[in-house]
Design a protein around this motif. Structure first.
Motif, PDB file in Angstrom:
ATOM      1  N   HIS A  62      13.456  -3.691 -27.259  1.00  0.00           N
ATOM      2  CA  HIS A  62      14.229  -4.923 -27.428  1.00  0.00           C
ATOM      3  C   HIS A  62      13.597  -6.124 -26.726  1.00  0.00           C
ATOM      4  O   HIS A  62      14.228  -7.182 -26.643  1.00  0.00           O
ATOM      5  N   LYS A  63      12.364  -5.953 -26.240  1.00  0.00           N
ATOM      6  CA  LYS A  63      11.631  -7.032 -25.571  1.00  0.00           C
ATOM      7  C   LYS A  63      12.427  -7.620 -24.393  1.00  0.00           C
ATOM      8  O   LYS A  63      12.619  -8.824 -24.277  1.00  0.00           O
ATOM      9  N   LEU A  64      12.882  -6.722 -23.519  1.00  0.00           N
ATOM     10  CA  LEU A  64      13.662  -7.124 -22.349  1.00  0.00           C
ATOM     11  C   LEU A  64      12.844  -6.940 -21.070  1.00  0.00           C
ATOM     12  O   LEU A  64      11.967  -6.081 -20.994  1.00  0.00           O
ATOM     13  N   LEU A  65      13.139  -7.749 -20.082  1.00  0.00           N
ATOM     14  CA  LEU A  65      12.559  -7.587 -18.760  1.00  0.00           C
ATOM     15  C   LEU A  65      13.290  -6.469 -18.023  1.00  0.00           C
ATOM     16  O   LEU A  65      14.471  -6.205 -18.285  1.00  0.00           O
ATOM     17  N   VAL A  66      12.604  -5.830 -17.079  1.00  0.00           N
ATOM     18  CA  VAL A  66      13.233  -4.816 -16.231  1.00  0.00           C
ATOM     19  C   VAL A  66      12.989  -5.187 -14.775  1.00  0.00           C
ATOM     20  O   VAL A  66      11.844  -5.299 -14.331  1.00  0.00           O
ATOM     21  N   ILE A  67      14.088  -5.393 -14.052  1.00  0.00           N
ATOM     22  CA  ILE A  67      14.033  -5.647 -12.614  1.00  0.00           C
ATOM     23  C   ILE A  67      14.622  -4.430 -11.925  1.00  0.00           C
ATOM     24  O   ILE A  67      15.736  -3.996 -12.250  1.00  0.00           O
ATOM     25  N   ILE A  98       7.733   0.179 -11.259  1.00  0.00           N
ATOM     26  CA  ILE A  98       7.679   0.611 -12.656  1.00  0.00           C
ATOM     27  C   ILE A  98       8.025  -0.528 -13.619  1.00  0.00           C
ATOM     28  O   ILE A  98       7.406  -0.685 -14.676  1.00  0.00           O
ATOM     29  N   GLY A  99       8.999  -1.350 -13.270  1.00  0.00           N
ATOM     30  CA  GLY A  99       9.414  -2.469 -14.105  1.00  0.00           C
ATOM     31  C   GLY A  99       8.581  -3.711 -13.862  1.00  0.00           C
ATOM     32  O   GLY A  99       7.472  -3.666 -13.313  1.00  0.00           O
ATOM     33  N   ASP A 100       9.137  -4.860 -14.263  1.00  0.00           N
ATOM     34  CA  ASP A 100       8.431  -6.134 -14.088  1.00  0.00           C
ATOM     35  C   ASP A 100       8.452  -6.603 -12.646  1.00  0.00           C
ATOM     36  O   ASP A 100       7.564  -7.340 -12.222  1.00  0.00           O
ATOM     37  N   ALA A 150       0.825  -1.210   0.000  1.00  0.00           N
ATOM     38  CA  ALA A 150       0.000   0.000   0.000  1.00  0.00           C
ATOM     39  C   ALA A 150       0.857   1.257   0.000  1.00  0.00           C
ATOM     40  O   ALA A 150       0.537   2.241  -0.679  1.00  0.00           O
ATOM     41  N   ALA A 151       1.962   1.235   0.751  1.00  0.00           N
ATOM     42  CA  ALA A 151       2.857   2.397   0.802  1.00  0.00           C
ATOM     43  C   ALA A 151       3.465   2.690  -0.565  1.00  0.00           C
ATOM     44  O   ALA A 151       3.739   3.849  -0.903  1.00  0.00           O
ATOM     45  N   LEU A 152       3.678   1.643  -1.355  1.00  0.00           N
ATOM     46  CA  LEU A 152       4.284   1.799  -2.677  1.00  0.00           C
ATOM     47  C   LEU A 152       3.246   1.994  -3.774  1.00  0.00           C
ATOM     48  O   LEU A 152       3.591   2.411  -4.886  1.00  0.00           O
ATOM     49  N   GLY A 153       1.987   1.669  -3.479  1.00  0.00           N
ATOM     50  CA  GLY A 153       0.962   1.744  -4.512  1.00  0.00           C
ATOM     51  C   GLY A 153       1.076   0.619  -5.513  1.00  0.00           C
ATOM     52  O   GLY A 153       0.830   0.799  -6.709  1.00  0.00           O
ATOM     53  N   VAL A 154       1.445  -0.568  -5.035  1.00  0.00           N
ATOM     54  CA  VAL A 154       1.613  -1.732  -5.902  1.00  0.00           C
ATOM     55  C   VAL A 154       0.677  -2.832  -5.425  1.00  0.00           C
ATOM     56  O   VAL A 154       0.282  -2.872  -4.253  1.00  0.00           O
ATOM     57  N   LYS A 155       0.316  -3.751  -6.308  1.00  0.00           N
ATOM     58  CA  LYS A 155      -0.691  -4.757  -6.002  1.00  0.00           C
ATOM     59  C   LYS A 155      -0.228  -5.802  -5.004  1.00  0.00           C
ATOM     60  O   LYS A 155      -0.951  -6.159  -4.073  1.00  0.00           O
ATOM     61  N   ARG A 156       0.989  -6.321  -5.186  1.00  0.00           N
ATOM     62  CA  ARG A 156       1.427  -7.455  -4.371  1.00  0.00           C
ATOM     63  C   ARG A 156       2.827  -7.239  -3.807  1.00  0.00           C
ATOM     64  O   ARG A 156       3.676  -6.568  -4.398  1.00  0.00           O
ATOM     65  N   CYS A 157       3.068  -7.857  -2.658  1.00  0.00           N
ATOM     66  CA  CYS A 157       4.373  -7.838  -2.008  1.00  0.00           C
ATOM     67  C   CYS A 157       4.618  -9.200  -1.390  1.00  0.00           C
ATOM     68  O   CYS A 157       3.707  -9.805  -0.814  1.00  0.00           O
ATOM     69  N   LEU A 158       5.845  -9.679  -1.497  1.00  0.00           N
ATOM     70  CA  LEU A 158       6.278 -10.901  -0.825  1.00  0.00           C
ATOM     71  C   LEU A 158       7.525 -10.585  -0.014  1.00  0.00           C
ATOM     72  O   LEU A 158       8.540 -10.155  -0.556  1.00  0.00           O
ATOM     73  N   SER A 212       5.282  -6.460  -7.124  1.00  0.00           N
ATOM     74  CA  SER A 212       4.881  -6.514  -8.527  1.00  0.00           C
ATOM     75  C   SER A 212       3.374  -6.382  -8.625  1.00  0.00           C
ATOM     76  O   SER A 212       2.646  -6.673  -7.669  1.00  0.00           O
ATOM     77  N   ASN A 213       2.910  -5.963  -9.798  1.00  0.00           N
ATOM     78  CA  ASN A 213       1.476  -5.964 -10.094  1.00  0.00           C
ATOM     79  C   ASN A 213       1.045  -7.248 -10.795  1.00  0.00           C
ATOM     80  O   ASN A 213      -0.123  -7.391 -11.160  1.00  0.00           O
ATOM     81  N   ASN A 214       1.988  -8.169 -10.971  1.00  0.00           N
ATOM     82  CA  ASN A 214       1.729  -9.428 -11.663  1.00  0.00           C
ATOM     83  C   ASN A 214       1.448 -10.524 -10.634  1.00  0.00           C
ATOM     84  O   ASN A 214       2.365 -11.018  -9.977  1.00  0.00           O
ATOM     85  N   ASP A 215       0.186 -10.903 -10.482  1.00  0.00           N
ATOM     86  CA  ASP A 215      -0.201 -11.910  -9.492  1.00  0.00           C
ATOM     87  C   ASP A 215       0.509 -13.238  -9.718  1.00  0.00           C
ATOM     88  O   ASP A 215       0.994 -13.867  -8.771  1.00  0.00           O
ATOM     89  N   HIS A 216       0.540 -13.685 -10.956  1.00  0.00           N
ATOM     90  CA  HIS A 216       1.138 -14.994 -11.252  1.00  0.00           C
ATOM     91  C   HIS A 216       2.617 -15.018 -10.869  1.00  0.00           C
ATOM     92  O   HIS A 216       3.097 -16.002 -10.279  1.00  0.00           O
TER      93      HIS A 216
END
Length: 462
Positions: free
Chosen positions: A201-206, A225-227, A98-106, A249-253
């Protein structure tokens, strides 16, 4: 019980912090209208025998802890006997997300393993290349090597200390899988340009945001902002828990996969430590504990206000020292809306101090009483790379020519980084929690050294 004291003596500070032996004084100065100490003795640098006005300075203590407000939940956890991952860890994850405004945290055991896990579950492995800056802590690179991938170093922007987007595309090959954008020192990377290159270039961003808690680029929290974004909660960090880390990440999977990986490969949602479900992947154990989470929840309550104070003091200190010849403070990219300032960096150019070596400058600051450090050494030339390339695993995974350390060193030269590593000076984040007078005193001490540089230089000739 008594609330914590937010200040501590220089002696105690040096005992508690690994960047020890550091120390700057309120002194005679002409910088930005700073106060002048009247006696001639006070205008003599401490390293030359003058008084050290800050000999007993009380820098803000780190980490901070208030028994009256912070210990209730920690004690409840300790007395409950439920110490392994459970409801309090989940609470911390929700609050940090919530502090970051992102969907998920682990939450995981540390920032290094947050990076290891994120890289692993984004499918980066042997044969892949990850672009990474050389101006960072070794964990940024060791997390790549731990997954069998190959780090490719991209030189930095000397003004911002960050990866230089203009130099990224030249390092992209068919093997390139991702860009590791490290928001080093708590100062954001130019994420617009990095994301545009990644998309092209179809690259991931960490995002390695281990030093960048609540920093913002274009009003978006870095790490979101990234993946994937990775954070550290090690004792020196702006959100200190002792040890700890998180992946966001905002990616649940993706987060589900990371959860499984850190819980022995058990399916997401299965009971922690369950042995009856069976494992769906090769995993490991990187779980966060309940009492760590309780400490984190307490620390999180003051992080936003502390971040505001750090930003205000960093900007003020920068304004005081930017016109001193030989001092070149950090620069933020135009779209940076907030820094984290885990460290306050500037470049010391000895030409502006009549050739006084950086080490002598640091020693003079230490004598005055201000904690300081020279920061990183070049990460792209250290022996750990040769050691890794000579391992049996890497010999099996890569062709011989890719493991030729001389060729690798030649291809990964970073001359700007080399120069920055020879010039950088850091102040730690807790110093930026001090007062405006503290910032004036730091600037005054630097000016006092500058004004007496000829006499300081003679010390090395005796």
């Amino acid at each position: 019980m008594k609330a914590f004291s937010s200040r501590l003596s220089r002696r105690t500070f040096l005992k508690q912090n690994s960047m020890a032996g550091l120390g700057v004084a309120l002194a005679s100065s002409s910088v930005a209208g700073l106060p002048v100490i009247g006696s001639k003795a006070a205008q003599v640098p401490a390293i030359l025998g003058g008084p050290s006005a800050w000999a007993e300075v009380k820098w803000p203590v780190w980490p901070q802890w208030n028994p009256a407000t912070d210990e209730k939940q920690v004690l409840e956890v300790l007395r409950s006997g439920i110490w392994s991952r459970a409801e309090v860890v989940t609470q911390f994850e929700k609050e940090w997300a919530a502090a970051l405004g992102v969907k998920r945290c682990l939450a995981v055991v540390n920032g290094t393993n947050a990076l290891v896990t994120a890289i692993n579950q984004l499918g980066i492995q042997a044969g892949d290349e990850v672009l990474v800056p050389p101006y960072t802590f070794i964990a940024s690179v060791s997390s790549i090597l731990s997954n069998g991938a190959m780090p490719v170093f991209v030189d930095i922007d000397a003004e911002t200390f960050q990866i230089d987007p203009a130099k990224i595309e030249a390092k992209i090959t068919p093997r390139t899988k991702a860009i590791l954008a490290v928001h080093i020192l708590g100062l954001p990377v130019d994420m617009d340009r990095v994301m545009a290159i990644a998309k092209k270039h179809k690259l991931l961003v960490i995002e390695d945001a281990c030093q960048a808690h609540l920093a913002e680029y274009d009003k978006k929290k870095v790490g979101t902002i990234g993946d994937a974004g990775c954070f550290s909660f090690q004792n020196s960090k702006n959100l200190p828990i002792g040890e700890g880390g998180a992946i966001v990440s905002n990616n649940d999977h993706f987060i589900d996969l990371c959860f499984s990986y850190t819980n022995f490969g058990n399916p997401y949602g299965s009971a922690v430590g369950a042995v009856s479900t069976g494992s769906i992947m090769q995993g490991t154990k990187l779980r966060f504990s309940e009492y760590q989470a309780a400490i984190g929840i307490a620390q999180l309550k003051r992080l936003d206000a502390q971040t505001t104070t750090r930003n205000e003091n960093a900007e003020f200190l920068k304004s005081l020292i930017k016109d001193i010849s030989g001092i070149v403070p950090y620069k933020l990219y135009d779209k940076v809306t907030r820094g984290a300032f885990h460290l306050f960096p500037f470049r010391y150019q000895k030409e502006g101090f009549k050739g006084l070596p950086r080490e002598a400058f640091l020693n003079a600051l230490k004598a005055e009483g201000v904690p300081c450090s020279s920061g990183y050494t070049p990460l792209n030339t250290q022996p750990y790379l040769k050691d890794t390339f000579e391992s049996e695993n890497y010999k099996r995974m890569y062709p011989k020519e890719m493991l030729d350390i001389n060729k690798y060193d030649e291809a990964n030269k970073c001359p700007v980084n080399d120069k920055v590593c020879s010039e950088a000076v850091w102040f730690t984040q807790n110093m930026l929690l001090g007062t405006k007078d503290d910032m004036k005193a730091i600037a005054s001490a630097i000016e006092k050294i500058h004004n007496n540089v000829d006499k300081i230089k003679t010390l090395g000739q005796k």
